[in-house]
Design a protein around this motif. Structure first.
Motif, PDB file in Angstrom:
ATOM      1  N   ARG A 155     -62.648 -25.848  62.287  1.00  0.00           N
ATOM      2  CA  ARG A 155     -62.840 -26.953  61.399  1.00  0.00           C
ATOM      3  C   ARG A 155     -61.511 -27.276  60.826  1.00  0.00           C
ATOM      4  NH1 ARG A 155     -67.680 -24.449  59.207  1.00  0.00           N
ATOM      5  NH2 ARG A 155     -66.436 -23.377  57.639  1.00  0.00           N
ATOM      6  N   HIS A 156     -60.865 -26.361  60.445  1.00  0.00           N
ATOM      7  CA  HIS A 156     -59.598 -26.631  59.761  1.00  0.00           C
ATOM      8  C   HIS A 156     -58.429 -27.365  60.612  1.00  0.00           C
ATOM      9  CE1 HIS A 156     -55.324 -25.756  58.035  1.00  0.00           C
ATOM     10  NE2 HIS A 156     -56.064 -26.132  56.932  1.00  0.00           N
ATOM     11  N   LYS A 157     -58.349 -26.904  62.031  1.00  0.00           N
ATOM     12  CA  LYS A 157     -57.705 -27.228  62.875  1.00  0.00           C
ATOM     13  C   LYS A 157     -58.034 -28.933  63.206  1.00  0.00           C
ATOM     14  CE  LYS A 157     -56.094 -26.371  67.612  1.00  0.00           C
ATOM     15  NZ  LYS A 157     -56.362 -25.628  68.989  1.00  0.00           N
ATOM     16  N   PHE A 158     -59.381 -29.074  63.090  1.00  0.00           N
ATOM     17  CA  PHE A 158     -59.794 -30.343  63.717  1.00  0.00           C
ATOM     18  C   PHE A 158     -59.386 -31.463  62.794  1.00  0.00           C
ATOM     19  CE2 PHE A 158     -62.910 -33.976  63.185  1.00  0.00           C
ATOM     20  CZ  PHE A 158     -63.204 -34.119  64.510  1.00  0.00           C
ATOM     21  N   TRP A 159     -59.416 -31.284  61.655  1.00  0.00           N
ATOM     22  CA  TRP A 159     -58.966 -32.479  60.708  1.00  0.00           C
ATOM     23  C   TRP A 159     -57.510 -32.416  60.474  1.00  0.00           C
ATOM     24  CZ3 TRP A 159     -56.783 -31.212  56.011  1.00  0.00           C
ATOM     25  CH2 TRP A 159     -57.273 -30.172  55.410  1.00  0.00           C
ATOM     26  N   HIS A 160     -56.767 -30.756  60.249  1.00  0.00           N
ATOM     27  CA  HIS A 160     -55.506 -30.802  59.960  1.00  0.00           C
ATOM     28  C   HIS A 160     -54.549 -31.196  61.110  1.00  0.00           C
ATOM     29  CE1 HIS A 160     -51.687 -28.629  59.246  1.00  0.00           C
ATOM     30  NE2 HIS A 160     -52.107 -28.493  58.159  1.00  0.00           N
ATOM     31  N   SER A 161     -55.058 -31.339  62.272  1.00  0.00           N
ATOM     32  CA  SER A 161     -54.412 -31.777  63.787  1.00  0.00           C
ATOM     33  C   SER A 161     -54.156 -33.222  63.598  1.00  0.00           C
ATOM     34  CB  SER A 161     -55.015 -31.222  64.828  1.00  0.00           C
ATOM     35  OG  SER A 161     -54.410 -32.110  65.884  1.00  0.00           O
ATOM     36  N   PHE A 162     -55.497 -33.689  63.136  1.00  0.00           N
ATOM     37  CA  PHE A 162     -55.456 -35.401  62.738  1.00  0.00           C
ATOM     38  C   PHE A 162     -54.462 -35.828  61.679  1.00  0.00           C
ATOM     39  CE2 PHE A 162     -57.237 -39.272  61.195  1.00  0.00           C
ATOM     40  CZ  PHE A 162     -57.870 -39.981  62.277  1.00  0.00           C
ATOM     41  N   ALA A 163     -54.517 -35.012  60.664  1.00  0.00           N
ATOM     42  CA  ALA A 163     -53.599 -35.433  59.278  1.00  0.00           C
ATOM     43  C   ALA A 163     -52.056 -35.303  59.920  1.00  0.00           C
ATOM     44  CB  ALA A 163     -53.879 -34.308  58.579  1.00  0.00           C
ATOM     45  N   GLU A 164     -51.758 -34.297  60.948  1.00  0.00           N
ATOM     46  CA  GLU A 164     -50.457 -34.179  61.170  1.00  0.00           C
ATOM     47  C   GLU A 164     -49.936 -34.915  62.472  1.00  0.00           C
ATOM     48  OE1 GLU A 164     -47.753 -30.471  62.723  1.00  0.00           O
ATOM     49  OE2 GLU A 164     -49.812 -29.980  62.323  1.00  0.00           O
ATOM     50  N   HIS A 165     -50.959 -35.533  63.446  1.00  0.00           N
ATOM     51  CA  HIS A 165     -50.713 -36.056  64.481  1.00  0.00           C
ATOM     52  C   HIS A 165     -51.018 -37.388  64.612  1.00  0.00           C
ATOM     53  CE1 HIS A 165     -48.984 -32.375  66.389  1.00  0.00           C
ATOM     54  NE2 HIS A 165     -50.311 -31.955  65.977  1.00  0.00           N
ATOM     55  N   ASN A 166     -51.832 -37.994  63.842  1.00  0.00           N
ATOM     56  CA  ASN A 166     -52.769 -39.287  64.025  1.00  0.00           C
ATOM     57  C   ASN A 166     -52.879 -40.471  62.866  1.00  0.00           C
ATOM     58  OD1 ASN A 166     -53.878 -37.002  65.569  1.00  0.00           O
ATOM     59  ND2 ASN A 166     -55.089 -38.886  66.436  1.00  0.00           N
ATOM     60  N   SER A 225     -59.218 -42.145  55.641  1.00  0.00           N
ATOM     61  CA  SER A 225     -59.238 -41.745  57.063  1.00  0.00           C
ATOM     62  C   SER A 225     -59.477 -40.166  57.319  1.00  0.00           C
ATOM     63  CB  SER A 225     -58.130 -42.432  57.978  1.00  0.00           C
ATOM     64  OG  SER A 225     -57.831 -43.717  57.847  1.00  0.00           O
ATOM     65  N   LEU A 226     -58.429 -39.543  56.666  1.00  0.00           N
ATOM     66  CA  LEU A 226     -58.310 -38.287  56.752  1.00  0.00           C
ATOM     67  C   LEU A 226     -59.685 -37.620  56.101  1.00  0.00           C
ATOM     68  CD1 LEU A 226     -56.892 -35.368  56.998  1.00  0.00           C
ATOM     69  CD2 LEU A 226     -55.805 -35.518  55.085  1.00  0.00           C
ATOM     70  N   ALA A 227     -60.345 -37.979  55.081  1.00  0.00           N
ATOM     71  CA  ALA A 227     -61.444 -37.460  54.456  1.00  0.00           C
ATOM     72  C   ALA A 227     -62.724 -37.761  55.436  1.00  0.00           C
ATOM     73  CB  ALA A 227     -61.784 -38.491  53.276  1.00  0.00           C
ATOM     74  N   GLN A 228     -62.728 -39.086  56.211  1.00  0.00           N
ATOM     75  CA  GLN A 228     -63.769 -39.005  57.327  1.00  0.00           C
ATOM     76  C   GLN A 228     -63.645 -37.923  58.276  1.00  0.00           C
ATOM     77  OE1 GLN A 228     -64.720 -41.886  60.925  1.00  0.00           O
ATOM     78  NE2 GLN A 228     -64.296 -43.188  58.968  1.00  0.00           N
ATOM     79  N   MET A 229     -62.339 -37.554  58.697  1.00  0.00           N
ATOM     80  CA  MET A 229     -62.357 -36.683  59.636  1.00  0.00           C
ATOM     81  C   MET A 229     -62.764 -35.076  59.048  1.00  0.00           C
ATOM     82  SD  MET A 229     -61.590 -38.401  62.163  1.00  0.00           S
ATOM     83  CE  MET A 229     -61.399 -37.369  63.497  1.00  0.00           C
ATOM     84  N   GLN A 230     -62.469 -35.083  57.838  1.00  0.00           N
ATOM     85  CA  GLN A 230     -62.780 -33.598  56.958  1.00  0.00           C
ATOM     86  C   GLN A 230     -64.478 -33.576  57.209  1.00  0.00           C
ATOM     87  OE1 GLN A 230     -60.523 -34.438  53.556  1.00  0.00           O
ATOM     88  NE2 GLN A 230     -59.123 -32.437  54.076  1.00  0.00           N
ATOM     89  N   GLU A 231     -65.203 -34.672  56.811  1.00  0.00           N
ATOM     90  CA  GLU A 231     -66.554 -34.937  56.869  1.00  0.00           C
ATOM     91  C   GLU A 231     -66.948 -34.377  58.297  1.00  0.00           C
ATOM     92  OE1 GLU A 231     -69.822 -34.683  54.956  1.00  0.00           O
ATOM     93  OE2 GLU A 231     -67.901 -34.995  54.002  1.00  0.00           O
ATOM     94  N   LYS A 232     -66.481 -34.865  59.391  1.00  0.00           N
ATOM     95  CA  LYS A 232     -66.991 -34.742  60.648  1.00  0.00           C
ATOM     96  C   LYS A 232     -66.498 -33.158  60.947  1.00  0.00           C
ATOM     97  CE  LYS A 232     -66.035 -38.865  63.267  1.00  0.00           C
ATOM     98  NZ  LYS A 232     -66.545 -39.806  61.875  1.00  0.00           N
TER      99      LYS A 232
END
Length: 401
Positions: A64-75, A47-54
């Motif tokens: 870019r970093h904030k987008f997926w890092h925030s997802f990793a931390e909160h979602n 799931s994280l890899a998909q967001m990193q790709e996005k």
């Protein structure tokens, strides 16, 4: 314990299967994703890899970093019963740059209040997606403090015909299979009308007649979006030879669920009322015949010179009579099931995506046979995405009642 080979019913999922399941859907940055038996975190990492790709579509590297890092931390959320495996999951998340704070070591079937002692975000009716491969075949006993909290699967199944004709009620079970309890747990975790679960299930749940009550629960509580049959060898390298499928379900809204159950109850009662006199007449006829044979049996046993052959003959007649009348009642019951099923199909008509997958990009020993992009999984995934967009996003070619 050799956790990664599947002791204690825990079988780890081939990476291509994980990738396939997660990439069936286009995750959004505000989606909450959970795996209640997350193992070493494969579904969460994908799931994280998909967001990193996005995130690569964003030009600003900070964004870019904030987008997926925030997802990793909160979602991303995970529960894993084994401390050793959950530590592996957390380490995997750290290696892939955080997200480990929402992975807890706990029994994924426990009460929600106990999850919330560790993390208050583990709430009912709050998750958009569950991607998971639950432990198969593990028996959960009623001595577990949470066992009785399961509304459906902690109780014995009562056929609706027996409930309506004989007022038969369910009773408390002594144990239940883990994968069945987890289905009820997924329902509890998911958002009504939105939440989707993609799960691996043993084929027995989908095909065995004794599992009809589980299938009934699924269609009452969820819309079935898709079913993907997997090859027999899919989990062989991980210690499991159980033939399995991936089932994809979307939780119904509260109103949809109530409407379905109320309609189903009315239809069931209608056809039971039609066939009840016939079933009761069959039972009464059997009772009369058994009374006659049992009287004959009693008389034979009272004779001074007991004729064993005569006794055996009557006993055989009793057995044959019970079988004959059971068949007669079963024929009447089948008429009820067929009529109910026929009417229920008209109540809730929607297409289901179905596929038989025969090749997953690795063999029974886990050896890679081709890149994921060249597998049947990749092709079927794209076909499902088109189907899902057309039917559930654009809402074309479907007639919902």
């Amino acid at each position: 314990a050799n956790f990664f080979k599947g002791d204690a019913g825990q079988y780890f999922t081939p990476m291509n299967i994980v990738r396939f399941m997660v990439n069936l859907f286009d995750l959004k940055e505000d989606d909450l994703v959970i795996d209640p038996s997350c193992g070493s975190g494969g579904f969460l990492l994908q799931s994280l890899a998909q967001m990193q790709e996005k995130s690569k579509k964003l030009k600003d590297p900070v964004q870019r970093h904030k987008f997926w890092h925030s997802f990793a931390e909160h979602n991303l959320y995970g529960i894993e019963i084994s401390g050793g495996i959950s530590r592996t999951a957390k380490m995997n998340m750290i290696i892939h740059d955080d997200g480990h704070t929402n992975v807890i070591t706990h029994d994924g079937l426990d009460r929600f209040e106990n999850f919330q002692k560790k993390n208050t975000d583990f709430k009912e009716n709050s998750f958009n997606y569950i991607f998971t491969n639950p432990p198969f075949g593990s028996n959960i006993k009623d001595e577990k403090p949470y066992f009785s909290t399961y509304e459906k699967f902690a109780n014995s199944n009562v056929d609706f015909i027996d409930a309506l004709i004989d007022s038969k009620a369910s009773s408390d079970l002594k144990n239940q299979k883990s994968e069945i309890l987890f289905i009820e747990r997924y329902y509890q975790f998911l958002k009504p009308a939105k939440g989707i679960v993609a799960m691996v299930l043993p084929d027995g749940i989908l095909t065995n007649s004794s599992m009809q009550y589980v299938r009934d629960y699924i269609i009452e509580k969820f819309k079935v979006l898709a079913s993907f049959s997997l090859p027999q060898y899919t989990f062989s390298n991980y210690g499991a030879g159980v033939k399995s499928s991936i089932l994809v379900l979307q939780k119904k809204s509260t109103d949809e669920e109530k409407k379905f159950i109320n309609t189903q109850d009315k239809i069931r009662k209608k056809y039971v009322d039609i066939h009840k006199p016939g079933i009761l007449a069959i039972r009464e006829e059997l009772k009369e015949e058994l009374t006659r044979l049992n009287q004959n049996l009693k008389l034979e046993k009272k004779k001074d010179a007991i004729d064993e052959d005569a006794i055996l003959k009557i006993q055989d007649e009793i057995i044959e009579l019970k079988e004959e009348y059971k068949l007669k009642e079963d024929i009447e019951r089948d008429k009820i099931y067929e009529a109910v099923n026929s009417d229920m199909k008209k109540v809730e008509e929607y297409p289901i995506f179905m596929a038989i997958i025969e090749e997953i990009g690795e063999d029974a020993k886990g050896k890679k046979t081709c890149d994921y992009e060249k597998t049947e999984l990749a092709r079927v995934s794209e076909e499902f995405k088109k189907f899902y967009k057309e039917v559930y996003v654009d809402k074309r070619n479907v007639n919902f009642h």
